[in-house]
Scaffold this active site. Sequence first.
Site, short mmCIF file in Angstrom:
data_model
loop_
_atom_site.label_atom_id
_atom_site.label_comp_id
_atom_site.label_asym_id
_atom_site.label_seq_id
_atom_site.Cartn_x
_atom_site.Cartn_y
_atom_site.Cartn_z
CD GLU A 195 32.80 38.18 56.81
OE1 GLU A 195 31.79 37.31 57.28
OE2 GLU A 195 32.45 38.97 56.30
CB SER A 262 49.63 47.22 44.57
OG SER A 262 48.96 46.18 43.76
CG ASP A 334 34.59 43.86 55.34
OD1 ASP A 334 34.56 42.89 54.75
OD2 ASP A 334 34.40 43.63 56.57
CG ASP A 337 29.74 41.94 55.74
OD1 ASP A 337 30.87 41.69 56.20
OD2 ASP A 337 29.13 42.78 56.27
#
Length: 821
Positions: A195, A262, A334, A337
């Site tokens: 971000e 991974s 995600d 924030d």
Amino acid sequence: MYLVFRWLLRLVSALVVLSLLALLVAYYFLSRSLPDYSADYSLSGLSAPVEVVRNNDNVPHIFGKTDEDVFFALGFAHAQDRLWQMTMLRRTAQGRLSEVFGTRTLRIDELTRRYDLYTLAQASLAAQDAATRRALDAYSRGVNAWIEQVNKDALGRGAPEFFFFTNEIAAWQPADSIALIKLMALQLTGQLENEVLRARISLLLPASRVRDILPDDPGQGVMALPDYASLFPTVAPSAAPLRMASTDPLSPVPQLGMAGASNAWAAAPNRSAAGGALLANDPHLGFTAPSLWYLARLQLQSGGVIGATIPGIPAVLVGRSDVLGWGLTSSYLDDQDLYIEEVNPANPEEYRTPTGWKPFATRKSIITVKDAAPVTITLRWTDNGPVLPGTHYDLASITPSGHVVSLSWTALSDRDTTMTAAIRMMQSKTVDQAIEAGRLFIAPSQNLMLADQKGIALQVIGAMPRRDPANQSKGRMPSPGWIATNRWQGLFPYEDNPREVNPRSGLLGNTNNKTVDRPFPNHVSYDWGDTQRIQRWLGLMKEREVHTRESFIEAQLDTVSFTARSLLPLIGADLWFTGEAAPEGTPDRLRQRALALLAAWNGEMNEHLPEPLIYQAWLRALQDRLIRDELGPLADSFTHVEPLLIERIYRNIDGASIWCDVVQSAVVESCTDTARMALDDALLKLTETYGPNPESWRWGDAHQAAQDHPILGQVPGLRHFVNIRQSTSGDDNTLMRGVTKGTEPDPFLNVHGAGYRGVYDFADPDSSVFIISTGQSGHPLSRFYDDLGELWRRGEYIPMSLDPELARAAAVGITHLTPAP
């Protein structure tokens, strides 16, 4: 003169003898902490005798009457082999490194204190089910039993490192284990850094060019985003390089682009030659000595389980039982924030909310610093989460005056039941039971790959934030925290997490690639960890109608770069075999020799070849030439080659070829010009480092796996004994992944990859295999410190058997733990 010589000889001889005596004394004290694996111990905290059989590779096989006794013995074994590592991980989570290392780690402690990981872990203890609390209590008793033995028998303070630093070891607590899971969540997410970077780039470049340098996974449907300046017009653009995470090896915060990764894939019985499901898994983390992973077998009441644990956590996190195998890859959900919070100009103790001004929740925290005065910080929280200072993550560069930044993150839960999920996973018998156990998993979010004797599945586990469709930044950049639609609207139900059970193809795989193509806000993520490795995996899977354990191993160790095969023809399209042979010793001749090597190369990133080194150096120089004039010093933040950026430029997608022209020069450079100049740059540097003959260069000389001790590995002299360096194949984009360091002076050093590999075959479960990248012991004087490392480097494995007699047959020691009278 003769007399002087005699006395000098005596003096030198005396110094040599004294040095040898000092070394012997040092060895005696340091070796006291080597555990005796054949010793018997009478310990309080057990209900019945426990047997710990350490097989030929020092993998403990633990047999006890109750689950609690087995977890006790696991804590005992972890502490025997990794006590220093466990205490350092705990100190990191608690924000108490500076008590040992002084001001060097003050910034690390400040950041983890602001996250308040340990307080949240303590609160989460009450959220675990009764069986998990018993497991945590028993495990803690086992760790503390070994610490008591160290103190009672003067066993060298428990680990050599304690002679150099503090020898105070606090008793292990159940909350400590939960805190380590939260620490893993911090190591495995990079959404916050993404971000900040997107906001910085948005301030410098138009939206079309932002899409070039931070491209979305092809095929992803993306809603239009505002540019950061439209959200916060008072923030000035800056080309200064990003100052993200600390480069200290003790920092738990990953460098940009170095969050968890991974591989995992599975084949259903109908796609297996032997008729049993197959599963392969290799989690990727930063390399360290010893490895973060520790192999163990636990004989629970529900059956035997074997696989990889993390010292400090009483669970086999990736592994198998007789009937079920489970593996993990980072989901790239995600889960973070950032919010820009407006501070009340009339009262700096308040911040703006959708309903008006509200006081920050505050608390003082004192950081004790070795050889310095204690430091008191004020922890501040908003409704969205903790307030982070502008000195961390380069937040000051995107924060308007009169504002602060807060973070929403799923791991910041005081009702975190991830530990309970891990314990239940080990006890699951079927894919369906394992999926249900994943319901309690909060953070870090993972792709759970499963295989049992009937089928396979992939389930995304971890809390998935629910965002409002009207969210201004779609969670991709910091947004105003006082606007209600920007705030999280709770969490999605577990049923909304992506899931695939027994696909018609009979194959499942994940290399951190995009798993779903759902519109925002059900999208899971805009930023994925891979667009390249998955292409190679798909090709290997399509080559066979049915698969075997050996074909899965072959894929796990594959070093052919899809990226090299796809990009080299693009960037060198007008350079191959052009012009007559140039005179020897000229840059043109050197370029022709390098191009001739690359033209005949199949893209295999083999440690013994020169072509991988030429290719990597070329692309690194090329990307820097492409972006340096637009970004200035901010280009230093792009430490790794971004394949989609180069592909967009050389295919001229949406006019991206404009990057090839150097803005500051009067000449209009073509993409061919830029590629040629970048190759010359790369060859000049390689010649200075490795000599004038490209045919003699070796990728493995530059791409050594740097498995370094995070503390002693930086001490001159000692580093040669505690650091493990190995020539390795692969690179950032091969299935056998070895992520390069990306920064000078050794940009191609292998610093991040598969510290654990496992392949499970349910046609014959005991034919399954696994390996870790160092050894089981964390003691540099132990023969088990690095004994598995050479096997790992060569792509070999050790047996992963639940047969107790096989473990006993070649045991290096059998420890008997009996209840104290």
